[in-house]
Write a protein that holds these residues in place. Sequence first.
Motif, PDB file in Angstrom:
ATOM      1  N   VAL A 157       3.178   1.166 -11.147  1.00 24.86           N
ATOM      2  CA  VAL A 157       3.526   0.544  -9.632  1.00 24.86           C
ATOM      3  C   VAL A 157       3.536  -0.922  -9.969  1.00 24.86           C
ATOM      4  N   ASP A 158       3.296  -0.901 -10.646  1.00 21.59           N
ATOM      5  CA  ASP A 158       3.389  -2.664 -10.771  1.00 21.59           C
ATOM      6  C   ASP A 158       5.422  -2.640 -11.433  1.00 21.59           C
ATOM      7  N   LYS A 159       6.158  -1.416 -11.333  1.00 21.70           N
ATOM      8  CA  LYS A 159       7.217  -2.070 -11.592  1.00 21.70           C
ATOM      9  C   LYS A 159       7.650  -1.013 -10.840  1.00 21.70           C
ATOM     10  N   ALA A 160       7.280  -0.703  -9.182  1.00 15.99           N
ATOM     11  CA  ALA A 160       7.464  -0.668  -8.345  1.00 15.99           C
ATOM     12  C   ALA A 160       7.784  -1.823  -7.650  1.00 15.99           C
ATOM     13  N   LEU A 161       6.428  -2.329  -7.747  1.00 11.57           N
ATOM     14  CA  LEU A 161       6.333  -3.252  -7.142  1.00 11.57           C
ATOM     15  C   LEU A 161       7.524  -4.298  -6.633  1.00 11.57           C
ATOM     16  N   ARG A 213      10.353  -4.360  -7.574  1.00 14.08           N
ATOM     17  CA  ARG A 213      11.655  -3.774  -7.268  1.00 14.08           C
ATOM     18  C   ARG A 213      11.296  -4.059  -5.587  1.00 14.08           C
ATOM     19  N   GLN A 214       9.741  -3.402  -5.128  1.00 10.18           N
ATOM     20  CA  GLN A 214      10.280  -3.205  -3.719  1.00 10.18           C
ATOM     21  C   GLN A 214       9.033  -4.006  -2.755  1.00 10.18           C
ATOM     22  N   VAL A 215       8.517  -4.509  -3.533  1.00 10.48           N
ATOM     23  CA  VAL A 215       7.272  -5.667  -2.269  1.00 10.48           C
ATOM     24  C   VAL A 215       8.097  -6.748  -1.455  1.00 10.48           C
ATOM     25  N   GLN A 216       7.645  -6.464  -0.226  1.00 11.16           N
ATOM     26  CA  GLN A 216       8.278  -7.541   0.696  1.00 11.16           C
ATOM     27  C   GLN A 216       6.790  -8.278   1.782  1.00 11.16           C
ATOM     28  N   ALA A 217       7.314  -9.282   1.999  1.00 12.05           N
ATOM     29  CA  ALA A 217       5.839 -10.109   2.847  1.00 12.05           C
ATOM     30  C   ALA A 217       6.131  -9.467   4.200  1.00 12.05           C
ATOM     31  N   ILE A 218       4.816  -8.984   4.226  1.00  9.09           N
ATOM     32  CA  ILE A 218       4.925  -8.452   6.101  1.00  9.09           C
ATOM     33  C   ILE A 218       5.063  -9.267   7.238  1.00  9.09           C
ATOM     34  N   GLU A 235       0.668  -1.157   0.194  1.00  8.43           N
ATOM     35  CA  GLU A 235       0.143   0.216  -0.317  1.00  8.43           C
ATOM     36  C   GLU A 235       0.629   1.407   0.129  1.00  8.43           C
ATOM     37  N   ILE A 236       2.042   1.300   0.944  1.00  7.85           N
ATOM     38  CA  ILE A 236       2.650   2.634   0.337  1.00  7.85           C
ATOM     39  C   ILE A 236       3.394   2.848  -0.089  1.00  7.85           C
ATOM     40  N   ILE A 237       3.800   1.527  -0.698  1.00  6.64           N
ATOM     41  CA  ILE A 237       4.864   1.689  -2.425  1.00  6.64           C
ATOM     42  C   ILE A 237       3.766   2.479  -3.122  1.00  6.64           C
ATOM     43  N   ALA A 238       2.914   2.064  -3.703  1.00  8.00           N
ATOM     44  CA  ALA A 238       1.370   2.592  -4.816  1.00  8.00           C
ATOM     45  C   ALA A 238       1.251   3.493  -3.925  1.00  8.00           C
ATOM     46  N   ALA A 239       0.675   4.241  -3.245  1.00  5.76           N
ATOM     47  CA  ALA A 239       0.319   5.337  -2.658  1.00  5.76           C
ATOM     48  C   ALA A 239       1.961   6.728  -2.837  1.00  5.76           C
ATOM     49  N   ARG A 240       2.954   6.505  -2.754  1.00  4.50           N
ATOM     50  CA  ARG A 240       4.160   7.117  -3.227  1.00  4.50           C
ATOM     51  C   ARG A 240       3.583   7.342  -4.324  1.00  4.50           C
ATOM     52  N   VAL A 241       4.226   6.524  -5.619  1.00  2.00           N
ATOM     53  CA  VAL A 241       3.565   6.517  -7.154  1.00  2.00           C
ATOM     54  C   VAL A 241       2.263   6.996  -6.624  1.00  2.00           C
ATOM     55  N   GLU A 242       1.494   6.522  -7.212  1.00  2.00           N
ATOM     56  CA  GLU A 242       0.422   7.409  -7.417  1.00  2.00           C
ATOM     57  C   GLU A 242      -0.062   9.354  -6.648  1.00  2.00           C
ATOM     58  N   ALA A 243       0.538   9.098  -5.602  1.00  2.00           N
ATOM     59  CA  ALA A 243       0.732  10.544  -5.043  1.00  2.00           C
ATOM     60  C   ALA A 243       1.627  11.564  -6.147  1.00  2.00           C
ATOM     61  N   ASP A 244       3.000  10.931  -7.022  1.00  2.00           N
ATOM     62  CA  ASP A 244       2.997  11.343  -7.188  1.00  2.00           C
ATOM     63  C   ASP A 244       2.760  11.753  -8.890  1.00  2.00           C
ATOM     64  N   LEU A 245       2.104  10.825  -9.347  1.00  2.00           N
ATOM     65  CA  LEU A 245       0.904  11.180 -10.075  1.00  2.00           C
ATOM     66  C   LEU A 245       0.019  12.425 -10.116  1.00  2.00           C
ATOM     67  N   ILE A 246      -0.686  12.165  -9.210  1.00  2.00           N
ATOM     68  CA  ILE A 246      -1.475  12.622  -8.802  1.00  2.00           C
ATOM     69  C   ILE A 246      -1.386  14.511  -8.896  1.00  2.00           C
ATOM     70  N   THR A 247      -0.193  14.093  -8.538  1.00  2.00           N
ATOM     71  CA  THR A 247       0.248  15.423  -7.946  1.00  2.00           C
ATOM     72  C   THR A 247       0.639  16.720  -9.537  1.00  2.00           C
ATOM     73  N   MET A 265       3.440 -10.098  -6.894  1.00  2.00           N
ATOM     74  CA  MET A 265       3.684 -10.103  -5.682  1.00  2.00           C
ATOM     75  C   MET A 265       4.046 -11.120  -4.986  1.00  2.00           C
ATOM     76  N   LEU A 266       3.367 -12.116  -4.656  1.00  2.00           N
ATOM     77  CA  LEU A 266       2.822 -13.187  -4.386  1.00  2.00           C
ATOM     78  C   LEU A 266       4.037 -14.769  -4.612  1.00  2.00           C
ATOM     79  N   THR A 267       4.565 -13.942  -6.118  1.00  2.00           N
ATOM     80  CA  THR A 267       5.483 -14.963  -6.203  1.00  2.00           C
ATOM     81  C   THR A 267       7.217 -14.112  -5.793  1.00  2.00           C
ATOM     82  N   ARG A 268       7.106 -12.992  -5.348  1.00  2.00           N
ATOM     83  CA  ARG A 268       8.265 -12.368  -4.765  1.00  2.00           C
ATOM     84  C   ARG A 268       8.381 -12.365  -3.384  1.00  2.00           C
TER      85      ARG A 268
END
Length: 228
Positions: free
Chosen positions: A77-81, A83-88, A18-30, A116-119
């Motif tokens: 978002v897919d590109k950022a995830l 590279r960055q997404v991790q399991a909680i 969620e935080i990864i997607a929010a950063r990307v989406e907030a930049d685009l909306i801004t 995401m589940l694979t990574r």
Amino acid sequence: MQPELVIFDCDGVLVDSEIIAARVEADLITEAGFPIEAGELAERYAGLTFHDILLKLEEEAQIPFQASLIEKAEKAVDKALARQVQAIEGAIEAVARTRHPRCICSNSTAKRLDAMLTRTGLKPGFPDTVFSALDTPSRLPKPAPDVFLHAAERMNADPAATFVIEDSEHGIAGARAAGMRVIGFTGGKHSYPGHADRLTEAGAETVISRWADFHPVLAALAEWSETI
């Protein structure tokens, strides 16, 4: 009431996306003319599709967004995830310890969920039980209850004996509308002060902030009926 099915949300519950997607989406909306911080976006709109976020922002701010922004955001978002997404922390172990039938219900696309589940190493826990709202007959995302009801039907479970774990008000609203019981979760990096209170107000019976508490809480709730 012993659970016939346990439904996990994915984003912000199993994976810290969620935080990864929010950063990307907030930049685009801004960039598109509506300044917004990632934290505010995550707090106000977590659990919604980007399409629905834009619709709400257009209504609130009277700013039209180009339709092409949706595709641009999905790719970014897919590109950022990737590279960055991790399991909680603790999610993999919590899933493995869940002996009841289990599945995932998410607003994310099937492609993103698989990636995401694979990574993160979570995919073996859900070999054929991942449901995207966008692939249901109605294609209606949460807060509609459709994906939850679709999963219960596919898994031959009574909605009233189904327990859902969710991190967003929108997800909780959908699960409650489906007649299911809900545990709120605030263990993602997008969590904020007052998050647990808002999940409780939305209909969660209780809220946990770490996966170590999940199974004791699930067992306790299973022994208690909401009708008591």
